[in-house]
Write an enzyme that holds these catalytic residues in place. Structure first.
Site, PDB file in Angstrom:
ATOM      1  N   ASN A  88       0.831  -1.210   0.000  1.00  0.00           N
ATOM      2  CA  ASN A  88       0.000   0.000   0.000  1.00  0.00           C
ATOM      3  C   ASN A  88       0.863   1.257   0.000  1.00  0.00           C
ATOM      4  O   ASN A  88       1.974   1.288   0.525  1.00  0.00           O
ATOM      5  CB  ASN A  88      -0.997  -0.004   1.163  1.00  0.00           C
ATOM      6  N   GLU A  90       0.300   5.445   0.606  1.00  0.00           N
ATOM      7  CA  GLU A  90      -0.561   6.577   0.982  1.00  0.00           C
ATOM      8  C   GLU A  90       0.186   7.857   0.661  1.00  0.00           C
ATOM      9  O   GLU A  90       1.403   7.937   0.877  1.00  0.00           O
ATOM     10  CB  GLU A  90      -0.875   6.491   2.477  1.00  0.00           C
ATOM     11  N   HIS A 101      -3.905   0.551  -2.903  1.00  0.00           N
ATOM     12  CA  HIS A 101      -3.878  -0.640  -2.057  1.00  0.00           C
ATOM     13  C   HIS A 101      -2.826  -1.628  -2.560  1.00  0.00           C
ATOM     14  O   HIS A 101      -2.455  -1.626  -3.734  1.00  0.00           O
ATOM     15  CB  HIS A 101      -5.255  -1.290  -2.039  1.00  0.00           C
ATOM     16  N   GLU A 103      -2.917  -4.766  -3.186  1.00  0.00           N
ATOM     17  CA  GLU A 103      -3.357  -5.656  -4.263  1.00  0.00           C
ATOM     18  C   GLU A 103      -3.270  -4.938  -5.602  1.00  0.00           C
ATOM     19  O   GLU A 103      -2.860  -5.519  -6.619  1.00  0.00           O
ATOM     20  CB  GLU A 103      -4.806  -6.109  -4.014  1.00  0.00           C
ATOM     21  N   CYS A 128     -10.041  -5.683   0.858  1.00  0.00           N
ATOM     22  CA  CYS A 128     -11.242  -4.865   1.098  1.00  0.00           C
ATOM     23  C   CYS A 128     -12.166  -4.947  -0.110  1.00  0.00           C
ATOM     24  O   CYS A 128     -11.803  -5.470  -1.176  1.00  0.00           O
ATOM     25  CB  CYS A 128     -10.830  -3.424   1.363  1.00  0.00           C
ATOM     26  N   CYS A 131     -10.721  -3.595  -3.352  1.00  0.00           N
ATOM     27  CA  CYS A 131      -9.756  -4.486  -4.026  1.00  0.00           C
ATOM     28  C   CYS A 131     -10.466  -5.656  -4.681  1.00  0.00           C
ATOM     29  O   CYS A 131     -10.079  -6.086  -5.773  1.00  0.00           O
ATOM     30  CB  CYS A 131      -8.720  -5.002  -3.039  1.00  0.00           C
TER      31      CYS A 131
HETATM   32  N1  THU Z   1      -5.215  -1.619   2.468  1.00  0.00           N
HETATM   33  C1  THU Z   1      -4.727  -2.391   1.441  1.00  0.00           C
HETATM   34  O1  THU Z   1      -3.622  -2.119   0.922  1.00  0.00           O
HETATM   35  N2  THU Z   1      -5.466  -3.421   0.992  1.00  0.00           N
HETATM   36  C2  THU Z   1      -6.703  -3.742   1.494  1.00  0.00           C
HETATM   37  O2  THU Z   1      -7.489  -4.396   0.837  1.00  0.00           O
HETATM   38  C3  THU Z   1      -7.047  -3.236   2.833  1.00  0.00           C
HETATM   39  C4  THU Z   1      -6.499  -1.854   3.079  1.00  0.00           C
HETATM   40  C5  THU Z   1      -4.428  -0.439   2.875  1.00  0.00           C
HETATM   41  C6  THU Z   1      -5.022   0.860   2.409  1.00  0.00           C
HETATM   42  C7  THU Z   1      -4.489   1.841   3.437  1.00  0.00           C
HETATM   43  O3  THU Z   1      -3.183   2.218   3.019  1.00  0.00           O
HETATM   44  C8  THU Z   1      -4.362   1.006   4.704  1.00  0.00           C
HETATM   45  O4  THU Z   1      -4.362  -0.362   4.283  1.00  0.00           O
HETATM   46  C9  THU Z   1      -5.492   1.215   5.684  1.00  0.00           C
HETATM   47  O5  THU Z   1      -6.702   0.963   5.109  1.00  0.00           O
HETATM   48 ZN    ZN Z   2      -8.137  -2.902  -0.712  1.00  0.00          ZN
END
Ligand code: THU
Ligand code: ZN
Length: 296
Positions: A88, A90, A101, A103, A128, A131
């Protein structure tokens, strides 16, 4: 071994860490070939699934989560059998919708390396809804096997029953399938030529806004991202984010960015310029060069 993997390696069984460490040198950017995976499986006496789950701390070490401090790592296995890591990302101070994300980063990593299909996605946290929707956009998306620690392997259809996807909008060549795009631009600028080539491989069936980003770093390296739309619109992945993901996987920081080009089709219903400008201003004090190309 790169410093960013020191903590992750301490979480990996020694039988795997020993053959893995020599692969994590200066040039490692999250790609392991099918042959390297076979070698690691043999040396560690793990089966492929155990191996991929054991490698997740390495993928998670690629994360850049200054807001959540939550490290997610994913590994996409391409049709070739190669493994592509993603984590991930940000963007500091920016809207959460501009984050990527794990994935998505893993899948886009495989796409940029030329994969035409994904067999498996391995991830250290439950994917999530966003994704699951992004994965459902891929070639044979509902059949992709999802592997999570402590859960039985199941196809995406188990995680996303009664799915909405490209077929609902009459799109038959989904993400990762070859795209038939021909944008033209008269230029001898290598960064624009690269952006044009990438835009011609982008996936924009809903808006026709075929687009790509090419960025250059202070050491002259070029990283690219292609636009990847989604039938549900919001999970679409912007080309700048895809290129920033590449940059981070290669162990460079945003401060290395010197030039950024966003190339878009003149035939698109939308423009990514405003969204890209917002994302870029969060990470670098660099102008966004915006170029429009005409369909042939
Ligand atoms: N996150 C993912 O990378 N994949 C998911 O499916 C769940 C959430 C990341 C997004 C964000 O950077 C952090 O986790 C909190 O949600
Ligand atoms: Zn996600």
């Amino acid at each position: 071994m790169q410093d960013r993997f020191i903590g992750a390696v301490s979480l990996i069984p020694e039988s795997l860490a020993t053959p893995l460490i020599p692969l994590l040198g200066e040039h490692f950017s999250g790609h392991l070939s099918n042959d390297q995976l076979s070698m690691l499986a043999t040396e560690s006496a793990m089966d492929k699934q155990q191996l991929l789950l054991a490698l997740l701390p390495i993928a998670a070490a690629l994360a850049s989560p200054p807001i959540s401090h939550f490290y997610v790592g994913a590994i996409a296995i391409g049709a070739s059998g190669d493994a592509y890591m993603g984590a991930n990302m940000e963007l500091p101070g920016e809207a959460l919708g501009q984050a990527v994300h794990a994935e998505q980063n893993a899948i886009s990593h495989a796409w940029l390396k030329g994969e035409r299909g994904i067999q498996d996605i391995v991830v250290n946290a439950s994917p999530c809804g966003h994704c699951r929707q992004f994965i459902n956009e891929l070639v044979k998306g509902s059949e992709i096997c999802i592997h999570l620690p402590g859960q039985p392997t199941a196809p995406l259809a188990h995680y996303l029953p009664y799915a909405f996807g490209p077929k609902d909008l009459n799109i038959s060549a989904p993400l990762l399938a070859p795209q038939q795009v021909e944008l033209a631009l008269e230029t001898d600028d290598p960064l624009l030529i690269e952006a044009l080539d990438q835009a011609n491989q982008s996936y924009a069936p809903y808006t026709g806004n075929h687009a790509a980003v090419a960025l250059e770093t202070d050491d002259g390296r070029v990283f690219v991202g292609r636009y990847a739309e989604n039938a549900a619109f919001n999970p679409s992945m912007l080309p700048l984010q895809m290129a920033l993901g590449e940059l981070l996987r290669h162990n460079l920081g945003f401060e290395a960015i010197e030039r950024v080009v966003l190339l878009e089709s003149s035939a698109g219903q939308i423009s990514l310029a405003n969204a890209s400008l917002a994302a870029l201003s969060a990470v670098a004090d660099v102008q966004l060069e915006h170029v429009i190309a005409e369909p042939c």
